[in-house]
Design an enzyme around this catalytic site. Structure first.
Site, mmCIF file in Angstrom:
data_model
loop_
_atom_site.group_PDB
_atom_site.id
_atom_site.type_symbol
_atom_site.label_atom_id
_atom_site.label_comp_id
_atom_site.label_asym_id
_atom_site.label_seq_id
_atom_site.Cartn_x
_atom_site.Cartn_y
_atom_site.Cartn_z
ATOM 1 N N THR A 50 0.822 -1.205 0.000
ATOM 2 C CA THR A 50 0.000 0.000 0.000
ATOM 3 C C THR A 50 0.862 1.265 0.000
ATOM 4 O O THR A 50 2.006 1.237 0.477
ATOM 5 C CB THR A 50 -0.900 -0.002 1.262
ATOM 6 O OG1 THR A 50 -1.435 1.289 1.465
ATOM 7 C CG2 THR A 50 -0.127 -0.388 2.524
ATOM 8 N N ASP A 51 0.274 2.354 -0.485
ATOM 9 C CA ASP A 51 0.987 3.643 -0.420
ATOM 10 C C ASP A 51 1.056 4.168 1.017
ATOM 11 O O ASP A 51 1.797 5.098 1.312
ATOM 12 C CB ASP A 51 0.329 4.682 -1.340
ATOM 13 C CG ASP A 51 -1.126 4.980 -0.999
ATOM 14 O OD1 ASP A 51 -1.697 4.338 -0.086
ATOM 15 O OD2 ASP A 51 -1.727 5.863 -1.656
ATOM 16 N N GLU A 52 0.277 3.543 1.935
ATOM 17 C CA GLU A 52 0.225 4.052 3.311
ATOM 18 C C GLU A 52 1.559 3.872 4.046
ATOM 19 O O GLU A 52 1.814 4.529 5.051
ATOM 20 C CB GLU A 52 -0.931 3.398 4.082
ATOM 21 C CG GLU A 52 -2.246 3.606 3.359
ATOM 22 C CD GLU A 52 -3.494 3.310 4.174
ATOM 23 O OE1 GLU A 52 -3.432 3.308 5.399
ATOM 24 O OE2 GLU A 52 -4.545 3.089 3.541
ATOM 25 N N LYS A 88 2.297 -3.394 7.300
ATOM 26 C CA LYS A 88 2.557 -3.564 5.855
ATOM 27 C C LYS A 88 4.005 -3.171 5.544
ATOM 28 O O LYS A 88 4.669 -3.809 4.730
ATOM 29 C CB LYS A 88 1.587 -2.722 5.016
ATOM 30 C CG LYS A 88 0.145 -3.183 5.051
ATOM 31 C CD LYS A 88 -0.080 -4.591 4.495
ATOM 32 C CE LYS A 88 0.096 -4.677 2.999
ATOM 33 N NZ LYS A 88 -0.288 -6.039 2.504
ATOM 34 N N TYR A 130 -1.710 -0.556 11.014
ATOM 35 C CA TYR A 130 -1.868 -1.217 9.703
ATOM 36 C C TYR A 130 -0.668 -0.924 8.808
ATOM 37 O O TYR A 130 -0.006 -1.845 8.303
ATOM 38 C CB TYR A 130 -3.169 -0.752 9.028
ATOM 39 C CG TYR A 130 -3.218 -1.085 7.539
ATOM 40 C CD1 TYR A 130 -3.248 -2.399 7.095
ATOM 41 C CD2 TYR A 130 -3.221 -0.064 6.568
ATOM 42 C CE1 TYR A 130 -3.270 -2.713 5.735
ATOM 43 C CE2 TYR A 130 -3.251 -0.362 5.214
ATOM 44 C CZ TYR A 130 -3.268 -1.680 4.798
ATOM 45 O OH TYR A 130 -3.284 -1.976 3.454
ATOM 46 N N ALA A 135 2.228 0.239 9.552
ATOM 47 C CA ALA A 135 3.492 -0.255 10.113
ATOM 48 C C ALA A 135 3.648 -1.748 9.822
ATOM 49 O O ALA A 135 4.742 -2.227 9.486
ATOM 50 C CB ALA A 135 3.538 0.004 11.616
HETATM 51 P P1 NAD Z 1 -9.651 -7.523 2.408
HETATM 52 O O1 NAD Z 1 -9.624 -7.214 3.871
HETATM 53 O O2 NAD Z 1 -10.891 -7.267 1.623
HETATM 54 O O3 NAD Z 1 -9.301 -9.071 2.193
HETATM 55 C C1 NAD Z 1 -8.269 -9.723 2.887
HETATM 56 C C2 NAD Z 1 -8.416 -11.215 2.655
HETATM 57 O O4 NAD Z 1 -7.337 -11.871 3.329
HETATM 58 C C3 NAD Z 1 -9.720 -11.816 3.216
HETATM 59 O O5 NAD Z 1 -10.278 -12.702 2.283
HETATM 60 C C4 NAD Z 1 -9.271 -12.547 4.468
HETATM 61 O O6 NAD Z 1 -10.091 -13.661 4.779
HETATM 62 C C5 NAD Z 1 -7.860 -12.966 4.079
HETATM 63 N N1 NAD Z 1 -7.003 -13.163 5.252
HETATM 64 C C6 NAD Z 1 -6.807 -12.304 6.292
HETATM 65 N N2 NAD Z 1 -5.965 -12.837 7.184
HETATM 66 C C7 NAD Z 1 -5.594 -14.063 6.688
HETATM 67 C C8 NAD Z 1 -4.728 -15.076 7.144
HETATM 68 N N3 NAD Z 1 -4.072 -14.966 8.304
HETATM 69 N N4 NAD Z 1 -4.571 -16.172 6.374
HETATM 70 C C9 NAD Z 1 -5.234 -16.304 5.202
HETATM 71 N N5 NAD Z 1 -6.079 -15.372 4.727
HETATM 72 C C10 NAD Z 1 -6.249 -14.265 5.466
HETATM 73 O O7 NAD Z 1 -8.405 -6.755 1.807
HETATM 74 P P2 NAD Z 1 -8.237 -6.035 0.382
HETATM 75 O O8 NAD Z 1 -8.798 -4.679 0.465
HETATM 76 O O9 NAD Z 1 -8.691 -6.972 -0.678
HETATM 77 O O10 NAD Z 1 -6.650 -5.908 0.347
HETATM 78 C C11 NAD Z 1 -5.849 -6.944 -0.225
HETATM 79 C C12 NAD Z 1 -4.380 -6.537 -0.140
HETATM 80 O O11 NAD Z 1 -4.186 -5.302 -0.823
HETATM 81 C C13 NAD Z 1 -3.890 -6.309 1.285
HETATM 82 O O12 NAD Z 1 -2.570 -6.815 1.384
HETATM 83 C C14 NAD Z 1 -3.886 -4.794 1.448
HETATM 84 O O13 NAD Z 1 -2.907 -4.380 2.365
HETATM 85 C C15 NAD Z 1 -3.543 -4.363 0.025
HETATM 86 N N6 NAD Z 1 -4.043 -3.033 -0.381
HETATM 87 C C16 NAD Z 1 -5.370 -2.744 -0.258
HETATM 88 C C17 NAD Z 1 -5.829 -1.502 -0.694
HETATM 89 C C18 NAD Z 1 -7.300 -1.149 -0.637
HETATM 90 O O14 NAD Z 1 -7.666 -0.009 -0.943
HETATM 91 N N7 NAD Z 1 -8.192 -2.053 -0.257
HETATM 92 C C19 NAD Z 1 -4.941 -0.572 -1.240
HETATM 93 C C20 NAD Z 1 -3.586 -0.914 -1.349
HETATM 94 C C21 NAD Z 1 -3.148 -2.161 -0.918
HETATM 95 P P1 TYD Z 2 -10.662 3.929 4.449
HETATM 96 O O1 TYD Z 2 -11.609 3.462 3.408
HETATM 97 O O2 TYD Z 2 -10.776 3.342 5.816
HETATM 98 O O3 TYD Z 2 -9.201 3.750 3.839
HETATM 99 P P2 TYD Z 2 -7.767 4.255 4.422
HETATM 100 O O4 TYD Z 2 -7.921 4.716 5.792
HETATM 101 O O5 TYD Z 2 -6.968 3.004 4.334
HETATM 102 O O6 TYD Z 2 -7.319 5.322 3.468
HETATM 103 O O7 TYD Z 2 -10.805 5.511 4.598
HETATM 104 C C1 TYD Z 2 -10.625 6.387 3.503
HETATM 105 C C2 TYD Z 2 -10.702 7.804 4.044
HETATM 106 O O8 TYD Z 2 -12.039 8.059 4.481
HETATM 107 C C3 TYD Z 2 -9.821 8.050 5.256
HETATM 108 O O9 TYD Z 2 -9.357 9.393 5.224
HETATM 109 C C4 TYD Z 2 -10.764 7.873 6.440
HETATM 110 C C5 TYD Z 2 -12.075 8.378 5.888
HETATM 111 N N1 TYD Z 2 -13.317 7.750 6.410
HETATM 112 C C6 TYD Z 2 -14.397 8.555 6.772
HETATM 113 O O10 TYD Z 2 -14.336 9.810 6.705
HETATM 114 N N2 TYD Z 2 -15.528 7.937 7.206
HETATM 115 C C7 TYD Z 2 -15.639 6.589 7.306
HETATM 116 O O11 TYD Z 2 -16.696 6.076 7.733
HETATM 117 C C8 TYD Z 2 -14.519 5.776 6.921
HETATM 118 C C9 TYD Z 2 -14.592 4.272 7.011
HETATM 119 C C10 TYD Z 2 -13.374 6.405 6.474
#
Ligand code: NAD
Ligand code: TYD
Length: 343
Positions: free
Chosen positions: A128-130, A159, A155, A157
Site C-alpha cells: 500500500t501507499d500508506e 505492511k 496497519y 506499520a
Molecule cells: P480484504 O480485507 O478485503 O481481504 C483480505 C483477505 O485476506 C480476506 O479474504 C481474508 O479472509 C484474508 N485473510 C486475512 N488474514 C488471513 C490469514 N491470516 N490467512 C489467510 N487469509 C487471510 O483486503 P483487500 O482490500 O482486498 O486488500 C488486499 C491486499 O491489498 C492487502 O494486502 C492490502 O494491504 C492491500 N491493499 C489494499 C488496498 C485497498 O484499498 N483495499 C490498497 C492498497 C493495498
Molecule cells: P478507508 O476506506 O478506511 O481507507 P484508508 O484509511 O486506508 O485510506 O478511509 C478512507 C478515508 O475516508 C480516510 O481518510 C478515512 C475516511 N473515512 C471517513 O471519513 N468515514 C468513514 O466512515 C470511513 C470508514 C473512512
C-alpha cells in the site's frame, strides 16, 4: 506440464482485491491454475467467487498463512505467488494491532520461507501507499518508489514490516520478488467498512454517512480492475527485485467531495453527512506518482473516478443481498463501538 501455463497461489483471494484479481485472471488466462489460500476472516467471502467456483482450474484451500503445514502443502508445484492476504482496515488496526502483526508480518515471513523451499519463480507482494506516511495538504510532492518509509498506523506499520521482509528475502536469499504499493481501491465486492462502500450502503439504507474530522483528508482512488491489470503487467514484464507504485486518475480529491459525489449519484442531500470524531493519527493526504510503471511497463489507469464511482454505486444497488448479509450483528457491534449511535 506446459511451461507457459502458470500455477498461481493467490493468498487472500476471498477478499476484495484478491477475488477481483482471480476473476480477472481466469477470464484472461483460462488455462492457468489458481489455488486460493484464505482463512475466511470477517473480510473473506466465497460468494465473491461464485462465477468461477466450479472452474476446474480453480481450487480453494481454507487456511491461515501463519499455518506452516497448510502453507507448505498449498505451495507445492506453484511457480507464482500473489500475496494479498492481510488485515486491511486502519480503524481495526487501531483497536487491535496484534492481528495485523500476526497476519501481515509473521504470515508474510512464513510464505516467504515456503516460497524459497519450493523454488517459486516469482513472489509478488501486494502493498500500500500508506507505508510512506502522510503528506501535508499543501504539499505538491507525491510518493514514489524512492520515498522513505514512514508508516503511522498499526496497519501501515505492519505492511511496511512485510515489505521490508520481502526485500530482505530478495537481497539475502535471492528470492525472485516484486512489490507493488498501491493507492486506495474501490469497486465491486469491497467490504462495507471502508469509506466508499460504507457511504454507498448507508445512503441506500437511509443512514447517515460518517465523515471523520473535517472531511478534508485526501486519498488517491484507483478502480480495482486497473489494479489487477497493473499486477498482471508486473508478473509478465516486471523486473525481479523491483517495487512499482500504482495510483489512479484523481487529483487531490478529499473525503467530503467523495461523499458528496455519492449523495448526488443517489439523489440525496447533504443532511445525510455527519461529521464524527476523527481517527487517531489520521494520515492527512496520500498522493502517488505512478510514472515508473507507466514508462517501464506501459501501464496507466483506464477508469476515471467519476465514471467508475457511478458504476460502483450501481453495483451496490444491484447487489444488496451481497452486502446486507455482511452488515450482520457482529458488524453492528463493530459499527456501534466506532461510530456510537449514528442513525
Ligand atoms: P480484504 O480485507 O478485503 O481481504 C483480505 C483477505 O485476506 C480476506 O479474504 C481474508 O479472509 C484474508 N485473510 C486475512 N488474514 C488471513 C490469514 N491470516 N490467512 C489467510 N487469509 C487471510 O483486503 P483487500 O482490500 O482486498 O486488500 C488486499 C491486499 O491489498 C492487502 O494486502 C492490502 O494491504 C492491500 N491493499 C489494499 C488496498 C485497498 O484499498 N483495499 C490498497 C492498497 C493495498
Ligand atoms: P478507508 O476506506 O478506511 O481507507 P484508508 O484509511 O486506508 O485510506 O478511509 C478512507 C478515508 O475516508 C480516510 O481518510 C478515512 C475516511 N473515512 C471517513 O471519513 N468515514 C468513514 O466512515 C470511513 C470508514 C473512512
Amino acid at each position: 506440464m506446459d511451461k507457459s501455463r502458470k500455477r498461481i497461489l493467490v493468498t487472500g483471494g476471498a477478499g476484495f482485491i484478491g477475488s477481483n484479481f482471480i476473476l480477472y485472471w481466469l477470464k484472461k488466462y483460462p488455462n492457468d491454475k489458481i489455488i486460493n489460500l484464505d482463512s475466511l476472516t470477517y473480510a473473506g467471502n466465497l460468494e465473491n467467487l461464485r462465477l468461477i467456483e466450479r472452474n476446474l482450474n480453480y481450487s480453494f484451500v481454507k487456511g491461515n498463512i501463519c499455518d506452516l503445514d497448510i502453507v507448505e502443502k498449498s505451495m507445492q508445484g506453484v511457480d507464482t505467488v500473489v500475496h494479498f492476504a492481510a488485515e486491511s482496515h486502519v480503524d481495526r488496526s487501531i483497536k487491535k494491532p496484534s492481528d495485523f502483526i500476526l497476519t501481515n508480518v509473521v504470515g508474510t515471513q512464513i510464505l516467504l520461507d515456503a516460497a524459497l523451499r519450493n523454488d517459486v519463480k516469482r513472489f509478488h507482494h501486494i502493498s500500500t501507499d500508506e507505508v510512506y506516511g502522510s503528506l501535508e495538504l499543501r504539499d505538491t510532492n507525491k510518493f514514489n518508489e524512492r520515498t522513505n518509509y514512514n508508516p503511522r498506523s498499526p496497519y501501515s506499520a505492519s505492511k511496511a514490516g512485510s515489505d521490508h521482509l520481502v526485500k530482505a528475502y530478495y537481497e539475502t536469499y535471492g528470492l525472485p520478488i516484486t512489490i507493488s504499493n498501491c493507492s486506495n481501491n474501490f469497486g465491486p465486492y469491497q467490504f462495507p467498512e471502508k469509506m466508499i462502500p460504507l457511504a454507498i450502503t448507508n445512503v441506500i439504507e437511509d443512514k447517515k454517512v460518517p465523515v471523520y474530522g473535517d472531511g478534508l483528508y485526501v486519498r488517491d482512488w484507483l478502480y480495482v480492475e486497473d489494479h489487477c491489470r497493473a499486477i498482471d503487467l508486473i508478473l509478465q514484464k516486471g523486473k525481479v527485485g523491483e517495487t512499482y507504485c500504482i495510483g489512479g486518475l484523481t487529483d487531490d480529491i478529499n473525503n467530503l467531495t467523495v461523499a458528496r459525489k455519492i449523495l448526488k449519484i443517489l439523489g440525496k442531500d447533504e443532511n445525510m453527512l455527519e461529521f464524527v470524531k476523527d481517527r487517531p493519527g489520521h494520515d492527512r493526504k496520500y498522493a502517488i506518482d505512478w510514472s515508473k510503471i507507466k514508462s517501464e511497463l506501459g501501464w496507466g489507469p483506464l477508469h476515471s473516478f467519476d465514471e467508475w464511482l457511478e458504476k460502483t454505486v450501481e453495483w451496490y444497488r444491484n447487489n444488496e443481498r451481497w452486502w446486507k448479509r455482511l452488515k450482520t450483528k457482529e458488524f453492528q457491534k463493530y459499527y456501534e463501538e466506532l461510530y456510537g449511535d449514528l442513525d
